[in-house]
Motif scaffolding. Structure first.
Motif, mmCIF file in Angstrom:
data_model
loop_
_atom_site.group_PDB
_atom_site.id
_atom_site.type_symbol
_atom_site.label_atom_id
_atom_site.label_comp_id
_atom_site.label_asym_id
_atom_site.label_seq_id
_atom_site.Cartn_x
_atom_site.Cartn_y
_atom_site.Cartn_z
ATOM 1 N N TYR A 83 0.831 -1.206 0.000
ATOM 2 C CA TYR A 83 0.000 0.000 0.000
ATOM 3 C C TYR A 83 0.863 1.252 0.000
ATOM 4 N N VAL A 97 -8.495 2.090 -3.162
ATOM 5 C CA VAL A 97 -7.954 0.795 -3.558
ATOM 6 C C VAL A 97 -7.552 0.947 -5.019
ATOM 7 N N ASP A 115 -3.724 4.036 0.056
ATOM 8 C CA ASP A 115 -4.136 3.415 -1.197
ATOM 9 C C ASP A 115 -3.602 1.992 -1.191
ATOM 10 N N SER A 116 -4.524 1.043 -1.089
ATOM 11 C CA SER A 116 -4.111 -0.355 -0.964
ATOM 12 C C SER A 116 -4.094 -1.045 -2.324
ATOM 13 N N ILE A 134 -1.923 -2.754 7.710
ATOM 14 C CA ILE A 134 -1.851 -1.337 7.332
ATOM 15 C C ILE A 134 -1.924 -0.468 8.581
#
Ligand code: ADP
Length: 628
Positions: A278, A305, A330-331, A352
Motif C-alpha cells: 500500500y 484501492v 491506497d491499498s 496497514i
C-alpha cells in the motif's frame, strides 16, 4: 413535475446569508469546491458501478468539464458522475444534514479575515457558488434513471429554490453559475480558471477539461476553439514518486483534504511493500478540529484501492487515539467492493493500521527528539493540541506503550510544560527511584497542593497532571523504565532514602508527644476521616487529605461525580503536621477543640479542591472562632 418552489431549511438560509455577505477573501475557492463535488460524484458512480456496470450507460470515462460563456456571464462545471434524482436534489441542495453548522457560523462571525476557505471545512461547499453568483442552476440526472427524470434546480441563494423535471440525455450534473457583474470580469477567463484549477485541483485523479484557446490574428486576441485539453495533472498525488512531488504540492494537497488553513506540522509519504502492499500519505495537523472530542467523529484517513476512492472515514485504518491524523491510504490488495465490516476483520487492514501507527509515532518522535529548536516548538504545539488524545493510547495500544510513554509531556514542579518522563528520570535525586506525580483540576490547584511541600523543600520534582484523561492514564501506566509512578496524594509518603536520619528521629519524637491529641482528633473526626495520622510531608500547611493506596483519588471521584457517574464513597485520611502552630494550639485548647478539629479537616478538603458537605456548619465554626 412542473416547476415548484421550495423554502430552504433555516440553517441553509443562514449559511447563504453569511456566504453572500461575509466572505471576501479567497473567493476563488468556489471553483475548488464545485470541482471537488464533481469529482466526488464521479467517485460515487465508479463505486456504485462496481456492482452494477450498467450505470456507466456506455460512457465509462469519467471527467469534469469547465466551460464559460462570456456574453451570458455564466460559468459551468459539468461532470458525468452519479447525478441526483429530484429527491436527492431537494435534500442535498436544500438542507444540511451535518452537525457542526452552528460552530461553523460562530467561527465565521468571529473570524477577522472572512476567509472563504472556511466553508469547505464544514461540508457546505456547494453554497460557496453564491459567493460569486447571483443565481445557480443545477441540471442533473441520476445514473440509471431514464432521461425524462432529469431535474433542474435553481436558486438566487436567498430564501427559496425551484425544482422542475427536465429531459436530460447525459447522466451527471451541470452546475451553472450566473456570475455577478463584478465577478464576471475576473472569472470568465481561461488563464484565470486554469490557474485556479492548477492551484487547487491538480491532485484530482480525473481529467478536468477546458476548451483550448488559440490566438486569433485578425481579432488580435485569444479565442476559444472546439478542442478540449486536460488542465490538471490528473494523477493522484500520492501515486507519484516522492521525488516528483514538491513540498508546496504536499502542502496544497493537505489543505484540500483537511480544509485546514494552517500548514501541517509534518507529513510522511511511503510505498510499503511486504505482507500488504500500500501507499500511505499521512499528515499531522497543527491545530485540533473543533470536534476532536466527539468520539463518533469521522476518521481523517481516506481509503483508496488501486486509486479508486472507497471511503472517507475509514476508522479501521488508524487507532482511535490517532484520529487527528489526516491523509490517504491506497491499498493494492484489498478488494474494490470492500465494506466497513470487512475492513474491521481484514488482516491486510490490520497490517496497514500497524504500519501507519508506527509511521505516525516515528514522525512524532523525530519532532520530539530533534535537535532543532523549530522542531521542538512544533512538538510542543502538537502536544498542546493533541496530547490528551495521544494519552488515550496508553490503554488502547499495548504494543506501543513504551514509545507512547516517551512521547508524553507534562508540567512539573520544575517547569510548566514539556517535561518528559526521561527528563524527570534524569533529574531524580540520588537514592530516588520513584516518579512522583499529583493529579488536580488545574495547574494552579496542583501547584498549591500542600502535599507538595516536603518535595519542594527537598527539591524533589513532582509531575503535575492536570488533564482530565490523566487519572485514566495512571490506571494504565504504572512505571517508566523500571521507576514506579507514585501519586503523592495517595498513601503515606515514604521518601525512603531521601529522608535524613536526624529529621526522622525528630519527627518520631514530635509524633510521640502528639499522640494524645491525635487520639482525640481521631475520635472527634471519626465520622469524616478513615484515619488521622501525623506526617512529615507538610512544611507550611497544618493538614492535608490523602487517600489510601488502592482507593480512588479524590480528584477522580470528583470527575466521576461531575460526569454523573456514581463513585464509591471512601473516607479520606487526614494527615496533620504536628509541628504546625495550629496543631500546637489545638493540643492546649480544650474549649475549642471540636471547632478547630473540624475546621482543620474542612480546610484540608478545600485546599485540595474538594467541596464541603455542610458549608453552613463550617461558616458557623469559623464565625464562632473569630468572634470569641
Ligand atoms: P459536501 O460535498 O461536503 O457533502 P456540499 O454542500 O458541497 O457538501 O454538497 C452537498 C451534497 O450535494 C453532496 O454531498 C452531494 O450529495 C450533492 N452534490 C453536490 N454536487 C454534486 C454533483 N456535482 N453531483 C452529484 N451530487 C452533488
Amino acid at each position: 413535475m412542473t416547476k415548484q418552489t421550495h423554502a430552504f431549511q433555516a440553517e441553509v438560509k443562514q449559511i447563504l446569508h453569511l456566504v453572500t455577505h461575509s466572505l471576501y477573501s479567497n473567493k476563488e475557492i468556489f471553483l475548488r469546491e464545485l470541482v471537488s463535488n464533481a469529482s466526488d460524484a464521479c467517485d460515487k458512480l465508479r463505486f456504485e458501478a462496481l456492482d452494477n456496470a450498467a450505470l456507466y450507460e456506455d460512457a465509462p470515462n469519467l471527467e469534469v468539464r469547465v466551460t464559460f460563456d462570456a456574453a451570458a456571464k455564466t460559468l459551468t462545471i459539468r461532470d458525468n458522475g452519479v447525478g441526483m434524482s429530484a429527491d436527492e436534489a431537494a435534500s442535498h441542495l436544500g438542507t444540511i444534514a451535518k452537525s457542526g453548522t452552528r460552530e461553523f457560523m460562530a467561527r465565521l462571525e468571529g473570524e477577522q479575515k472572512k476567509d472563504a476557505n472556511l466553508i469547505g471545512q464544514f461540508g457546505v461547499g456547494f453554497y460557496s457558488g453564491f459567493i460569486v453568483a447571483d443565481r445557480i442552476t443545477v441540471e442533473t440526472r441520476r445514473a440509471g434513471l431514464p432521461p425524462e427524470q432529469g431535474v433542474r434546480w435553481s436558486s438566487e441563494g436567498t430564501g427559496e429554490y425551484e425544482l422542475e423535471t427536465i429531459t436530460r440525455a447525459e447522466r451527471g450534473t451541470d452546475v451553472i453559475l450566473h456570475l455577478r457583474d463584478e465577478e464576471a470580469d475576473e472569472f470568465l477567463k481561461t488563464w484565470r480558471l486554469k490557474s485556479i484549477v492548477g492551484k487547487y485541483s491538480d491532485h484530482i485523479s480525473l481529467p478536468i477539461l477546458m476548451r483550448k484557446e488559440q490566438w486569433d490574428a485578425e481579432k488580435s486576441q485569444q479565442v476559444l476553439t472546439d478542442e478540449w485539453e486536460t488542465v490538471n495533472k490528473a494523477a493522484a498525488l500520492w501515486a507519484r514518486p516522492k521525488s516528483e512531488v514538491t513540498d508546496a504540492q504536499y502542502q496544497e494537497f493537505y489543505k484540500q483534504i483537511s480544509y485546514d488553513s494552517e500548514p501541517p506540522l509534518a507529513y510522511t509519504h511511503n510505498r510499503v511493500e511486504g505482507r500488504s502492499e500500500y501507499t500511505q500519505l499521512l499528515y499531522i495537523p497543527a491545530k485540533a478540529p473543533f470536534d476532536l472530542w466527539n468520539r463518533d467523529k469521522r476518521g481523517g484517513v481516506k481509503l483508496y484501492v488501486k486509486r479508486v476512492f472507497i471511503m472517507d472515514d475509514a476508522e479501521a485504518l488508524m487507532p482511535v487515539y490517532l484520529r487527528f491524523v489526516k491523509g490517504v491510504i491506497d491499498s493494492a490488495d484489498l478488494p474494490l467492493n470492500v465494506s466497513r465490516e470487512l475492513l474491521q476483520e481484514s488482516r491486510d487492514v490490520k497490517a496497514i493500521r500497524e504500519g501507519c501507527t508506527k509511521r505516525v509515532l516515528g514522525m512524532l518522535e523525530s519532532l520530539a527528539d530533534s535537535e532543532s529548536a523549530d522542531d521542538k516548538t512544533k512538538y510542543q504545539t502538537f502536544w498542546n493540541e493533541f496530547g490528551a488524545v495521544l494519552k488515550e493510547g496508553i490503554g488502547e495500544d499495548h504494543s506501543n506503550r513504551d514509545r507512547l510513554a516517551k512521547l508524553y509531556r507534562f508540567a512539573s514542579t520544575h517547569a510548566d510544560e514539556g517535561v518528559s518522563f526521561a527528563d524527570y528520570v534524569q533529574r531524580m535525586k540520588e537514592g530516588q527511584d520513584t516518579i512522583y506525580v499529583i493529579t488536580a483540576d488545574s495547574l494552579a490547584a496542583a501547584k498549591a497542593s500542600p502535599q507538595l511541600e516536603i518535595f519542594r523543600k527537598k527539591g524533589i520534582e513532582v509531575l503535575l497532571l492536570v488533564d482530565r484523561v490523566d487519572e485514566w492514564m495512571l490506571g494504565h501506566l504504572y512505571e517508566f523504565e523500571g521507576h514506579a509512578l507514585q501519586s503523592v496524594a495517595k498513601g503515606a509518603v515514604d521518601l525512603g532514602k531521601l529522608q535524613d536520619e536526624d529529621e526522622k528521629k525528630q519527627a518520631e519524637a514530635t509524633a510521640e508527644a502528639f499522640k494524645p491529641t491525635l487520639e482525640r482528633l481521631k475520635a472527634t473526626l471519626k465520622d469524616r476521616a478513615k484515619d488521622v495520622r501525623t506526617t512529615t510531608r507538610l512544611v507550611d500547611s497544618p493538614a492535608c487529605i490523602v487517600v489510601e493506596d488502592g482507593d480512588m483519588s479524590a480528584h477522580l471521584a470528583r470527575l466521576l461525580k461531575q460526569a454523573g457517574q456514581g463513585a464509591p464513597s471512601t473516607q479520606p485520611i487526614l494527615e496533620v503536621n504536628a509541628e504546625h502552630a495550629l496543631l500546637r494550639r489545638l493540643a492546649g485548647d480544650d474549649e475549642r477543640f471540636d471547632d478547630l478539629a473540624h475546621i482543620l479537616f474542612d480546610q484540608a478538603l478545600l485546599a485540595e479542591g474538594g467541596q464541603l458537605d455542610d458549608p453552613a456548619a463550617y461558616v458557623q465554626r469559623v464565625t464562632r472562632l473569630l468572634s470569641a
